[in-house]
Design an enzyme around this catalytic site. Structure first.
Site, short mmCIF file in Angstrom:
data_model
loop_
_atom_site.label_atom_id
_atom_site.label_comp_id
_atom_site.label_asym_id
_atom_site.label_seq_id
_atom_site.Cartn_x
_atom_site.Cartn_y
_atom_site.Cartn_z
N ASP A 559 37.72 37.93 39.67
CA ASP A 559 37.50 38.94 40.70
C ASP A 559 37.60 40.39 40.25
OD1 ASP A 559 37.68 36.46 41.81
OD2 ASP A 559 39.04 37.00 43.40
N GLU A 794 49.55 29.41 41.20
CA GLU A 794 48.18 29.88 40.94
C GLU A 794 48.09 30.56 39.59
OE1 GLU A 794 44.76 32.57 43.22
OE2 GLU A 794 46.84 32.63 43.91
#
Length: 824
Positions: A559, A794
């Site tokens: 991202d 994560e």
């Protein structure tokens, strides 16, 4: 619409100038072949204009329809694939990964079954109700300790004062996928401290789809009888619960109606009433209110059994299909215990034969961690049905994709409980090794979502429950935006095994898969091509977003990783080029093994793997690294906008957005974006750099340098020397791919190091040394954090190793199992 069809419709268009007149009126200019030349010219002109307009509007509609037109190629997954008669062992499953425990079938309108619970006699009114996985619940951990993806699973959920254990077992039989049972245990962590808990187990239907009938005896719900078009008749039994002391148990129920499945929690909460737990009426607890079916609905579609008791207590639920005629004994009590033990033993044997962790010397505690990583990955597979909301440049407003099923693992049960295209390729590296049939089923479902352009929506938000978990701004998918084609990673080995097996089923699968892969490859090769030959760029970057320090590249999956600061069509992205090199190589392999024309893919692969051409386009002699190219400046920062000047005396300043905006201190220039990190490693990660290339030596040097990428917990995503390292991308968005350690990229790094340590070259021994140290660092840190926090995360902090982001994140972070097993 095909061109022949378009022409056929044009020929059949009505001619507004033609007039049928049986008496051949002489005044009509067409009668008897007489026509004024001017009228004839006008008529022809009108005809041409009208026909042109019809063609134009039809073509515009054709362009608008492209994005929602399925690829005209046989589906990989047949329409009956999910029927219990075709796949009975995968018809039922824990296909609701967003819930702590939920069961459903692979039917588009499946009934759903699930667990809720709450801690009673607390100061909170009402106490929090657990149902959907939620990080805000602040549980101390929850994970499938074991799950085989087919027949059983054992999960452990850690509340602060007690543990919830959920076990389920399936048993084949009949015409509708057989029976299943679940055992739910509530065990206090300190037996001396009394804890009272309510367990709610429910059955629910989509509105007006099937029937549920509660069976009551003396005001107590003993079972639910139901029917459904894909299940026939069935029964959900509630055998006697095991509470200690028995007199502490209270039973109640709710029979009501929920208009949508995402409203079950709210409907149940609305069905609670306050009652007294003790005779002195000093301790209130929450109990279900019984029957509350609105008058304007055809009947109940949501039935709940509540058991409230002091811990410990055990609750069993037993689903029985009426189509099972040879049932020897219900799957409950000792029968359930015996079946669970047998499945557990089978799982342990298969786990060791697949990953050989005992053989490698791992201890039981470490193997339990690996089983939990695999279990949560496989236990996180869901079955969804619905349509995506999509948009192309020809559509003014978003439109619905076609209705379709999706069988897919999810990255994170609380935060990302839906399908993600680039995540799923990584997921199936692990799943395919554990159960190749499940993996082929998953890949087939994804490939069948391809439209006529070769595009697959990168985020699948199918059904009301999935849609309820997604912010509105992320719902719409755009067909210009690709995602890394990571399915080529597991397909590389899956294809070889299918070719070797050469079964009729595998031949049919490959025959349906190949044309879809060709179309998919062509979509990337055409839509993501750069301006220069053999270059590529990610679409979807927005140069107008002034609040972002560096415009996001969501389509790349990385991202906020720093790309060119000022997006233009001239960009070229090194990671996408490498993905295309991988894809072309796999396509060439598949084509050769299937006896198809492979020369074009081989030529593309040679060009994209050619190190000389790669260096010309992407090697920065200044940064000594592979880099993106574009219009870029590092000299930018986020500042509060300044209020307007030259206001009149007494004039109020106008209202303005006070969020920080990007201020460019040095104007951008075209050149290499020397942000050393995962993106610059891609030629190495995907094994494109030649084993004898000096560039490989430079990459190994950067990898093992603590001031650049090396940490004691894995390779950080961005070098500490980068101007963007650790920086917020907006005033409110903390760094994401700007320093944190990500497990999927570290898996690729270990795979590459393992490769370069096994092929002849001047840096072979160095690659082996780095491989051993990096693998040890990653595995030991993830183990430590799992047992410290109860979760797999994560990503991990590059300074402390602490888990960060969503949790549990047993999508690609579960690749740690393959690292431990050294399976690449």
């Amino acid at each position: 619409m095909s061109k022949p069809e378009l022409r056929r419709r044009q020929r059949g268009a009505l001619n507004p100038l033609k007039k049928e007149n049986d008496d051949k009126d002489a005044n009509w200019p067409y009668a008897h072949g007489r026509m004024d030349p001017y009228a004839k010219a006008i008529g022809i002109s009108v005809l041409v204009i009208t026909t042109s307009l019809i063609c134009y509007f039809r073509y515009q509609q054709h362009l608008r329809d492209l994005v929602i037109s399925p690829l005209d190629s046989p589906f990989i997954i047949n329409e009956n694939n999910s029927l219990p008669s075709v796949n009975p062992d995968r018809f039922w499953g824990t296909y609701r990964p967003h819930t702590y425990f939920g069961m459903k079938t692979r039917s588009k309108t499946s009934p759903v079954f699930g667990l809720m619970w709450m801690t009673q006699l607390t100061n909170r009114m009402p106490p929090p109700l657990r149902h959907w996985c939620n990080q805000g619940d602040e549980l101390e951990g929850y994970v499938w300790k074991m799950h085989d993806g087919r027949s059983f699973g054992s999960q452990e959920i850690q509340e602060k004062s007690y543990t919830v254990e959920t076990d389920f077992v399936k048993r084949p039989g009949g015409q509708h996928g057989g029976d299943w049972s679940a055992r739910i245990k509530f065990v206090p962590k300190n037996p001396k401290v009394p804890v009272v808990v309510s367990s709610f187990f429910y059955a629910a239907l989509e509105e007006n789809n099937g029937k549920l009938e509660p069976m009551l005896t003396k005001g107590k719900l003993n079972s639910i009888q139901g029917s459904h078009e894909d299940l026939g008749d069935f029964e959900l039994l509630f055998p006697s619960s095991d509470a200690s002391p028995a007199e502490s148990q209270r039973d109640s129920y709710l029979v009501t109606h929920a208009r949508q499945l995402d409203q079950l929690t709210d409907v149940l909460t609305g069905g609670l009433k306050v009652e007294a737990w003790d005779r002195a009426r000093t301790m209130p607890f929450f109990n279900l209110a019984g029957r509350k079916v609105p008058r304007d609905v055809p009947g109940p579609n949501f039935v709940v059994k509540q058991v409230t008791a002091q811990l410990p207590f055990t609750m069993e639920v037993v689903f029985q299909s009426d189509s099972v005629s040879d049932r020897s004994a219900p799957l409950m009590g000792d029968v359930f215990t015996s079946e669970l033990a047998a499945r557990t033993e089978n799982f342990n044997e298969k786990f060791e034969s697949t990953f050989e962790l005992k053989k490698k010397g791992y201890k039981e505690r470490e193997i339990a961690f690996a089983k939990a990583a695999l279990g949560n990955m496989v236990g996180g597979i869901g079955y969804f049905y619905g349509s995506s909301l999509v948009q192309s440049k020809y559509n003014k407003e978003p439109v619905n994709y076609w209705q379709a099923p999706l069988y897919s693992a999810v990255p994170s049960r609380p935060f990302f409980p839906r399908g993600f295209l680039w995540d799923e390729g990584f997921h199936n590296l692990l799943i395919s090794l554990w159960d190749a049939e499940i993996s082929k089923d998953i890949i087939g479902h994804w490939m069948d979502l391809m439209n006529v352009e070769g595009w697959i929506p990168r985020e699948q938000i199918l059904g009301v429950e999935a849609r309820a978990k997604v912010p509105a701004e992320f719902v719409v998918q755009r067909n210009t935006n690709a995602n890394p084609p990571t399915f080529f990673l597991p397909l590389k080995s899956l294809i070889k095994s299918m070719i070797q097996s050469s079964t009729p089923a595998d031949k049919a699968y490959l025959s349906a898969l190949y044309p879809r892969l060709k179309t998919w490859f062509n979509y990337y090769n055409d839509s993501q091509a750069g301006k220069l030959p053999f270059t590529y760029r990610w679409h979807g970057r927005d140069p107008t977003l002034v609040k972002q320090l560096n415009p996001l590249t969501l389509t790349s999956g990385l991202d906020d990783y720093p790309r060119a600061s000022h997006p233009t069509d001239d960009e070229r992205h090194i990671d996408l080029r490498c993905w295309m090199a991988l894809a072309s190589g796999v396509m060439a392999d598949i084509a050769r093994t299937l006896g198809k024309e492979s020369r074009e893919y081989e030529a593309t692969h040679r060009l994209l793997s050619d190190n000389k051409l790669l260096d010309e386009l992407h090697w920065s002699s200044k940064g000594l690294q592979y880099s993106d190219y574009g219009l870029h400046t590092d000299k930018a920062k986020l500042e509060k906008p300044k209020p307007p000047v030259n206001l009149h005396p007494g004039q109020r300043p106008p209202q303005m957005d006070t969020d920080k905006v990007r201020v460019v201190q040095v104007e951008p220039t075209s050149g290499y974006v020397n942000a050393l990190g995962y993106v610059s490693l891609f030629p190495f990660l995907l094994k494109i750099v030649d084993a004898d290339s000096p560039k490989l030596n430079q990459i190994l040097s950067d990898i093992k340098n603590p001031q650049r990428l090396w940490t004691d917990f894995g390779l950080r995503s961005l070098s500490r020397s980068s101007k963007f390292y650790g920086r917020f991308n907006t005033e409110h968005d903390p760094p994401y791919w700007r320093g944190a350690v990500w497990i999927n990229m570290n898996y690729l790094a270990l795979s590459a190091l393992h490769h370069y340590s096994s092929v002849s070259g001047p840096y072979q021994s160095e690659a082996k040394s780095v491989y051993d140290s990096l693998r040890s660092n990653i595995v030991s840190n993830m183990l430590r954090e799992f047992y410290r926090t109860g979760y797999i995360w994560e990503n991990y902090n590059d300074k402390t190793g602490e888990g960060k982001g969503s949790h549990p994140f047993t999508g690609w972070s579960a690749l740690v199992v393959l690292m431990m097993a050294e399976k690449y």
